[in-house]
Motif scaffolding. Structure first.
Motif, short mmCIF file in Angstrom:
data_model
loop_
_atom_site.label_atom_id
_atom_site.label_comp_id
_atom_site.label_asym_id
_atom_site.label_seq_id
_atom_site.Cartn_x
_atom_site.Cartn_y
_atom_site.Cartn_z
N SER A 1 0.83 -1.20 0.00
CA SER A 1 0.00 0.00 0.00
C SER A 1 0.87 1.27 0.00
CB SER A 1 -0.92 -0.02 1.22
OG SER A 1 -1.73 1.10 1.25
N HIS A 2 1.94 1.24 0.77
CA HIS A 2 2.85 2.39 0.82
C HIS A 2 3.50 2.63 -0.54
CE1 HIS A 2 5.77 5.19 2.46
NE2 HIS A 2 6.70 4.52 1.83
N ILE A 3 3.97 1.58 -1.17
CA ILE A 3 4.61 1.71 -2.47
C ILE A 3 3.62 2.19 -3.52
CG2 ILE A 3 5.68 0.39 -4.34
CD1 ILE A 3 7.02 -1.31 -2.15
N ALA A 4 2.41 1.65 -3.51
CA ALA A 4 1.40 2.08 -4.47
C ALA A 4 1.02 3.55 -4.25
CB ALA A 4 0.16 1.20 -4.36
N GLY A 5 0.96 3.98 -2.99
CA GLY A 5 0.66 5.38 -2.70
C GLY A 5 1.75 6.32 -3.19
N ARG A 6 2.99 5.95 -3.00
CA ARG A 6 4.09 6.80 -3.48
C ARG A 6 4.11 6.88 -5.00
NH1 ARG A 6 8.16 8.46 0.17
NH2 ARG A 6 9.58 8.70 -1.57
N VAL A 7 3.85 5.76 -5.66
CA VAL A 7 3.81 5.76 -7.13
C VAL A 7 2.65 6.64 -7.61
CG1 VAL A 7 3.32 4.33 -9.14
CG2 VAL A 7 4.97 3.56 -7.43
N ALA A 8 1.50 6.52 -6.97
CA ALA A 8 0.35 7.33 -7.36
C ALA A 8 0.62 8.81 -7.13
CB ALA A 8 -0.89 6.90 -6.57
N TYR A 9 1.30 9.13 -6.05
CA TYR A 9 1.61 10.53 -5.75
C TYR A 9 2.58 11.10 -6.79
CZ TYR A 9 2.85 14.68 -3.16
OH TYR A 9 3.05 15.98 -2.79
N ARG A 10 3.60 10.34 -7.10
CA ARG A 10 4.62 10.85 -8.04
C ARG A 10 4.12 10.92 -9.47
NH1 ARG A 10 10.28 10.59 -6.19
NH2 ARG A 10 10.20 10.15 -3.97
N THR A 11 3.11 10.15 -9.82
CA THR A 11 2.56 10.21 -11.17
C THR A 11 1.39 11.19 -11.27
OG1 THR A 11 1.13 8.31 -10.74
CG2 THR A 11 3.28 7.88 -11.77
N GLY A 12 1.04 11.86 -10.18
CA GLY A 12 0.00 12.88 -10.21
C GLY A 12 -1.42 12.35 -10.15
N ARG A 13 -1.62 11.17 -9.63
CA ARG A 13 -2.96 10.59 -9.56
C ARG A 13 -3.67 10.90 -8.24
NH1 ARG A 13 -3.54 8.31 -14.26
NH2 ARG A 13 -1.90 7.00 -15.10
N VAL A 14 -3.03 11.67 -7.37
CA VAL A 14 -3.59 12.02 -6.07
C VAL A 14 -4.19 13.41 -6.14
CG1 VAL A 14 -3.04 12.39 -3.64
CG2 VAL A 14 -1.94 10.55 -4.88
N ARG A 15 -5.40 13.56 -5.61
CA ARG A 15 -6.05 14.87 -5.59
C ARG A 15 -5.45 15.70 -4.47
NH1 ARG A 15 -12.34 14.00 -5.49
NH2 ARG A 15 -12.15 16.19 -4.93
N SER A 16 -4.72 16.73 -4.83
CA SER A 16 -4.03 17.55 -3.83
C SER A 16 -4.99 18.40 -3.01
CB SER A 16 -2.98 18.43 -4.51
OG SER A 16 -3.60 19.29 -5.45
N ASP A 17 -6.21 18.65 -3.49
CA ASP A 17 -7.16 19.44 -2.72
C ASP A 17 -7.71 18.68 -1.52
OD1 ASP A 17 -8.44 17.73 -4.55
OD2 ASP A 17 -10.30 18.89 -4.42
N LEU A 18 -7.54 17.38 -1.48
CA LEU A 18 -8.02 16.58 -0.35
C LEU A 18 -6.94 16.29 0.68
CD1 LEU A 18 -10.25 13.98 -2.24
CD2 LEU A 18 -10.99 16.01 -1.00
N ILE A 19 -5.71 16.72 0.43
CA ILE A 19 -4.61 16.48 1.36
C ILE A 19 -4.48 17.69 2.28
CG2 ILE A 19 -2.14 16.09 1.58
CD1 ILE A 19 -2.20 14.74 -1.12
N ALA A 20 -4.56 17.45 3.58
CA ALA A 20 -4.45 18.54 4.55
C ALA A 20 -3.00 18.95 4.77
CB ALA A 20 -5.08 18.13 5.88
N VAL A 21 -2.12 17.98 5.01
CA VAL A 21 -0.70 18.24 5.21
C VAL A 21 0.06 17.39 4.20
CG1 VAL A 21 1.21 18.08 6.83
CG2 VAL A 21 -1.06 18.67 7.66
N ASP A 22 0.87 18.04 3.39
CA ASP A 22 1.60 17.34 2.33
C ASP A 22 3.09 17.33 2.65
OD1 ASP A 22 2.31 16.08 0.05
OD2 ASP A 22 1.55 17.60 -1.32
N GLU A 23 3.49 16.41 3.51
CA GLU A 23 4.89 16.32 3.92
C GLU A 23 5.78 15.79 2.80
OE1 GLU A 23 4.81 13.89 7.38
OE2 GLU A 23 3.88 15.44 8.60
#
Length: 113
Positions: A83-105
């Motif tokens: 799950s962690h690896i899939a989340g990082r890949v999704a984040y780096r490829t721009g598939r994550v909605r940044s408007d729903l992230i409260a803190v983007d470390e």
């Protein structure tokens, strides 16, 4: 005593099935990828643990109960990592909605690097 263990096993199986069902509903209902990944990992592992505990109570004198512990151990170690690896890949490829992230470390760390 066997009847009491059977009832405890039934309760554990039903609770595990309910958590697994809730994880499936969350996969359909949650709006973004990160929420869906969280819902796929957390309740699914606890639901699996409850189901395996119920099966273990039902099979107690049988030596195959140890296999159930190995199944749970394997799932506990692999699901969060995947799950962690899939989340990082999704984040780096721009598939994550940044408007729903409260803190983007992660973005702060990527900007520093």
């Amino acid at each position: 005593m066997t009847e009491v263990l059977d009832w405890i096993a039934i309760v554990l199986l039903l609770a595990g099935a309910a958590l697994s069902f809730a994880a499936g509903v969350g996969l359909v209902r949650f709006p973004d990828l990160l929420s869906r990944m969280h819902t796929a990992a957390k309740p699914q592992i606890v639901g699996l643990a409850l189901i395996l505990a119920g099966i273990g109570l039902r099979l107690y004198p049988d030596p195959r109960v140890g296999v159930l512990a190995l199944i749970l151990l394997f799932q506990i170690f692999t699901v969060p990592v995947a799950s962690h690896i899939a989340g990082r890949v999704a984040y780096r490829t721009g598939r994550v909605r940044s408007d729903l992230i409260a803190v983007d470390e992660l973005q702060e760390q990527l900007d520093r690097d």
